[in-house]
Design an enzyme around this catalytic site. Structure first.
Site, short mmCIF file in Angstrom:
data_model
loop_
_atom_site.label_atom_id
_atom_site.label_comp_id
_atom_site.label_asym_id
_atom_site.label_seq_id
_atom_site.Cartn_x
_atom_site.Cartn_y
_atom_site.Cartn_z
N ASP A 99 0.85 -1.19 0.00
CA ASP A 99 0.00 0.00 0.00
C ASP A 99 0.89 1.24 0.00
O ASP A 99 1.77 1.37 0.83
CB ASP A 99 -0.88 -0.05 1.26
CG ASP A 99 -1.70 1.22 1.44
OD1 ASP A 99 -1.96 1.90 0.42
OD2 ASP A 99 -2.08 1.51 2.59
N ASN A 101 -0.44 4.55 -0.09
CA ASN A 101 -1.06 5.79 0.40
C ASN A 101 -1.79 5.66 1.73
O ASN A 101 -2.58 6.52 2.10
CB ASN A 101 -2.03 6.35 -0.66
CG ASN A 101 -3.15 5.36 -0.95
OD1 ASN A 101 -3.13 4.23 -0.45
ND2 ASN A 101 -4.13 5.79 -1.72
N ASP A 103 -4.19 3.76 2.83
CA ASP A 103 -5.61 3.40 2.99
C ASP A 103 -5.79 1.92 3.35
O ASP A 103 -6.92 1.43 3.43
CB ASP A 103 -6.41 3.77 1.73
CG ASP A 103 -6.04 2.91 0.53
OD1 ASP A 103 -5.07 2.10 0.63
OD2 ASP A 103 -6.69 3.03 -0.52
N ASP A 107 -1.75 -1.16 -3.93
CA ASP A 107 -2.03 -0.39 -5.15
C ASP A 107 -0.86 -0.45 -6.12
O ASP A 107 0.19 -1.02 -5.82
CB ASP A 107 -2.37 1.06 -4.77
CG ASP A 107 -1.40 1.60 -3.73
OD1 ASP A 107 -0.18 1.51 -3.98
OD2 ASP A 107 -1.85 2.08 -2.66
N ASP A 176 -4.56 -10.05 -15.71
CA ASP A 176 -5.62 -11.04 -15.59
C ASP A 176 -6.78 -10.64 -16.50
O ASP A 176 -7.25 -9.51 -16.42
CB ASP A 176 -6.10 -11.06 -14.13
CG ASP A 176 -6.29 -12.46 -13.61
OD1 ASP A 176 -7.03 -13.22 -14.24
OD2 ASP A 176 -5.70 -12.78 -12.56
N ASP A 274 -8.83 -15.99 -16.72
CA ASP A 274 -9.61 -16.54 -15.61
C ASP A 274 -10.63 -17.57 -16.11
O ASP A 274 -11.36 -17.31 -17.07
CB ASP A 274 -10.33 -15.38 -14.92
CG ASP A 274 -10.92 -15.77 -13.59
OD1 ASP A 274 -10.16 -16.18 -12.71
OD2 ASP A 274 -12.16 -15.65 -13.42
N GLU A 332 -6.47 -20.30 -16.93
CA GLU A 332 -6.81 -21.00 -15.69
C GLU A 332 -7.94 -21.96 -16.05
O GLU A 332 -9.01 -21.54 -16.47
CB GLU A 332 -7.28 -20.01 -14.62
CG GLU A 332 -7.46 -20.69 -13.29
CD GLU A 332 -8.59 -20.13 -12.43
OE1 GLU A 332 -8.56 -20.35 -11.22
OE2 GLU A 332 -9.52 -19.50 -12.98
N HIS A 403 -3.58 -17.09 -5.32
CA HIS A 403 -4.47 -16.34 -4.43
C HIS A 403 -5.73 -17.12 -4.05
O HIS A 403 -6.56 -16.60 -3.33
CB HIS A 403 -4.86 -15.04 -5.14
CG HIS A 403 -5.62 -15.31 -6.40
ND1 HIS A 403 -5.04 -15.92 -7.50
CD2 HIS A 403 -6.91 -15.12 -6.73
CE1 HIS A 403 -5.95 -16.08 -8.44
NE2 HIS A 403 -7.09 -15.59 -8.00
N ASP A 404 -5.90 -18.32 -4.56
CA ASP A 404 -7.10 -19.11 -4.28
C ASP A 404 -6.81 -20.30 -3.37
O ASP A 404 -7.70 -21.12 -3.15
CB ASP A 404 -7.71 -19.67 -5.58
CG ASP A 404 -8.31 -18.59 -6.45
OD1 ASP A 404 -8.71 -17.54 -5.92
OD2 ASP A 404 -8.39 -18.81 -7.68
O1 ISL Z 1 -12.60 -24.82 -9.47
C1 ISL Z 1 -12.51 -24.54 -8.33
C2 ISL Z 1 -12.72 -25.59 -7.36
O2 ISL Z 1 -12.81 -26.83 -8.02
C3 ISL Z 1 -12.23 -23.17 -7.90
O3 ISL Z 1 -11.17 -23.11 -7.00
C4 ISL Z 1 -11.93 -22.32 -9.11
O4 ISL Z 1 -10.72 -22.73 -9.67
C5 ISL Z 1 -11.76 -20.93 -8.79
O5 ISL Z 1 -12.74 -20.47 -7.94
C6 ISL Z 1 -11.71 -20.09 -10.06
O6 ISL Z 1 -10.91 -19.03 -9.76
C7 ISL Z 1 -10.86 -17.86 -10.48
O7 ISL Z 1 -12.13 -17.32 -10.78
C8 ISL Z 1 -12.90 -16.86 -9.69
C9 ISL Z 1 -12.11 -16.00 -8.70
O8 ISL Z 1 -12.84 -15.84 -7.52
C10 ISL Z 1 -10.76 -16.59 -8.39
O9 ISL Z 1 -10.03 -15.74 -7.54
C11 ISL Z 1 -10.08 -16.83 -9.70
O10 ISL Z 1 -8.76 -17.27 -9.57
C12 ISL Z 1 -14.02 -16.07 -10.27
O11 ISL Z 1 -13.51 -15.08 -11.12
CA CA Z 2 -3.58 2.05 -1.23
#
Ligand code: ISL
Ligand code: CA
Length: 609
Positions: A99, A101, A103, A107, A176, A274, A332, A403-404
């Site tokens: 971050d 700034n 908040d 960013d 993305d 995505d 993905e 991130h998932d």
């Molecule tokens: O498929 C899944 C479980 O079997 C999920 O983990 C899937 O892969 C995932 O949710 C898809 O992810 C992507 O699209 C989502 C978003 O929330 C995720 O952060 C992103 O990586 C919707 O855009």
């Molecule tokens: Ca910020």
């Protein structure tokens, strides 16, 4: 063409048939030997109904299998050398990175201030999770304007500055592309919802309330949202503020091409796409099979994870946008197996360059929210299978975190004294196997999981999940584990203000402090990345596995290099491998006659001068 009288063995002769059978066996935790039984191989598909008690499943399977007539070829071709095979990518989740700034939210200027760090680690490119205008119901994966930067993250000028600063340092930058769905706040959706005669109506999937289907969203609710005022329902495979775009509409595909071109013109090097394998839905959106729903968790998935026009649409955007701009693309693709991944990413198919497959992230029969310890021996089996199947036409991505998903070290063990060894071993796997590594922010510093109280959870998925599970279960799989903000220095260093989500586990040593400690996980990663960057053997040489069937052990050669490791917490003693070469790097200090818990060693052939 397959029909109900075809046999299981015919099904296995199609790419999707083979992958679906593999996936089902994996999810049922059954070995593939099970399917090699001649009685099963000769079973007619129509007889599967007896076990599954559902007519629809066999039909869906036959439809899927008939989509691709031939297997991806293994033959011919030259291994083409190119930048995206050679670099190590660093994934940034902007909201949690830095971050600038005060908040409390990361960013673009924050990212700019850390480019020196990224460059000094040897990374060759960055992938930014979404930075576009968004109501942030799913942290930017719900886009309301593809041509504007989220004001919380900065401006279009900041992005231009970032692209230029990356290129000055020789770093690639990919963005993305979230085009399976948009936010409900996107003007297309608002117009579509409120004006049934608008041409935007067909950009999405609208149905009368009583004509929806039984599909379930990935965030654990019905995939249909009913709008009372308009008396209509719309399809959302993700949050109820993220509506699926109808790719069968040519205008939608034209819009996607425009978006791709727009950022290509700004100079970006590629995109991560995505859930891109979900874009083609079976016409009519048929009911999902309950048995598949139970097994995989998401009823309806067989109707869109490898839909009828997936290849056509990918080839179209490749031809119209990726190819002319020379962009790199990585899709993905949840649910995609080995053969179908090649159908999507082999070089002669002209669809995607790479895909992210997820079958290695959980052990067989497990899902992300299960509480268990991940057995790395499964990863070895998975990898041997994938690496052996790569022809000159194919390449793969290598990753454990994003991130998932929760942090990998914590998935493997809860024994803190093993963390450094495990963190480094994971690094060795990712940086010495064949493929393009993607390291997720904080992974290079051995970030781990922690416990989130109910009020500390931020993710829409976790909040929905908590309605049907207890807090322990949610903690095992919550995506917030990976979204806890970066720990740059002893005090934190992410923000001057209050972070939007918890910080990394208090016991994890900060990045600044690890940089000063030559034995840290971070410095180990740096050395590994440098080794890979400077030795094409570790990029392009074939992988030759040794002692493949030896329990707990993983060993392989890459040209002049030999890599071996102990995948478990128990020491391994056995007759050492011959001709290993000179020890170059290890995650332990000193030598031993045996392999210590999670020990990983890299050797190089003696140079004869
Ligand atoms: O498929 C899944 C479980 O079997 C999920 O983990 C899937 O892969 C995932 O949710 C898809 O992810 C992507 O699209 C989502 C978003 O929330 C995720 O952060 C992103 O990586 C919707 O855009
Ligand atoms: Ca910020």
């Amino acid at each position: 063409m397959l029909n109900k009288n075809s046999k299981i063995k015919d099904l296995l002769k199609t790419p999707i048939g083979k992958d679906v059978v593999d996936k089902v066996l994996l999810q049922m935790n059954k070995s593939s030997v099970w399917i090699e039984n001649p009685l099963i191989l000769n079973l007619k598909l129509k007889h599967l109904n007896r076990f599954i008690k559902d007519e629809g499943f066999v039909d869906a399977l036959i439809n899927l299998a008939n989509q691709d007539k031939i297997f991806p070829t293994q033959e011919g071709g030259m291994l083409v050398k190119t930048w995206w095979k050679e670099i190590v990518f660093y994934q940034i989740y902007p909201k949690s990175f830095k971050d600038s700034n005060g908040d409390g939210k990361g960013d673009l200027q924050g990212i700019l201030s850390k480019l020196d760090y990224i460059e000094s680690m040897g990374f060759g490119g960055i992938w930014l999770s979404p930075i576009f205008k968004s109501p942030m119901k799913d942290n930017g994966y719900d886009i309301s304007d593809y041509y504007a930067i989220n004001p919380e993250m900065g401006t279009m000028d900041d992005l231009k500055q970032l692209i230029e600063a990356c290129h000055q340092r020789g770093l690639k930058i990919i963005l993305d592309l979230v085009v399976n769905h948009t936010s409900d706040q996107h003007p297309w959706f608002m117009e579509a919802l409120n004006n049934p005669t608008s041409d935007k109506r067909d950009y999405y999937f609208f149905r009368d309330k009583d004509k929806t289907n039984n599909w379930v969203s990935f965030f654990y609710e019905s995939a249909w949202k009913y709008f009372e005022a308009q008396d209509i329902s719309a399809l959302h495979l993700f949050a109820s503020e993220q509506f699926d775009l109808n790719w069968d509409n040519q205008q939608v595909r034209d819009e996607v091409v425009r978006i791709i071109n727009f950022y290509a013109d700004l100079g970006i090097d590629g995109y991560r796409l995505d859930v891109i394998n979900y874009i083609s839905k079976n016409p009519g959106l048929p009911e999902g099979n309950p048995w598949v729903g139970e097994l995989i968790g998401f009823t309806g998935i067989e109707h869109y994870f490898y839909g009828p026009h997936l290849h056509d649409y990918l080839q179209e955007i490749n031809e119209r946008a990726f190819k002319p701009n020379q962009l790199f693309s990585i899709g993905e693709t949840p649910g995609i197996g080995i053969e179908t991944s090649k159908m999507l990413s082999a070089d002669y198919r002209h669809e995607l360059d790479l895909i992210f497959n997820f079958d290695h992230l959980e052990n067989p029969g497990k899902v992300r929210f299960d509480q268990y310890f991940y057995d790395l021996e499964y990863y070895k089996k998975y990898m041997i299978k994938w690496q052996k199947s790569l022809s000159n036409h194919d390449w793969m991505s290598l990753f454990f975190e994003n991130h998932d998903n929760p942090r990998m070290i914590s998935k493997v063990s809860d024994q803190a004294h093993f963390y450094p060894a495990i963190g480094k071993l994971i690094g060795v796997l990712l940086l010495t196997l064949k493929g393009t590594p993607f390291i997720y922010q904080g992974q290079e510093a051995g970030f781990i999981n922690q416990f989130f109280l109910e009020e500390e959870l931020r993710d829409v998925e976790s909040i929905n999940k908590l309605k049907q599970s207890d807090l322990e279960t949610v903690n095992a799989g919550t995506r917030d584990q990976s979204r806890a903000v970066m720990k740059w220095n002893h005090e934190g260093g992410f923000t001057e203000g209050v972070p939007w989500i918890k910080s990394q586990h208090p016991e994890v040593v900060s990045i600044e402090e690890q940089l000063l400690d030559p034995h840290s996980i971070l410095c180990f990663y740096k050395t590994l990345i440098e080794l890979r960057n400077n030795n094409h053997d570790l990029i392009y040489s074939p992988v030759e596995f040794e002692f493949e069937y030896r329990h707990k052990y993983f060993g392989y050669r890459r040209g002049d290099y030999f890599i071996e490791m102990n995948l478990t917490s128990e020491p391994i003693r056995f007759e050492p491998v011959k001709n290993k070469g000179i020890k170059l790097l290890s995650n332990y200090l000193g030598d031993q006659e045996y392999l210590r818990p999670y020990e990983a060693i890299i050797y190089r052939k003696e140079q004869i001068l």
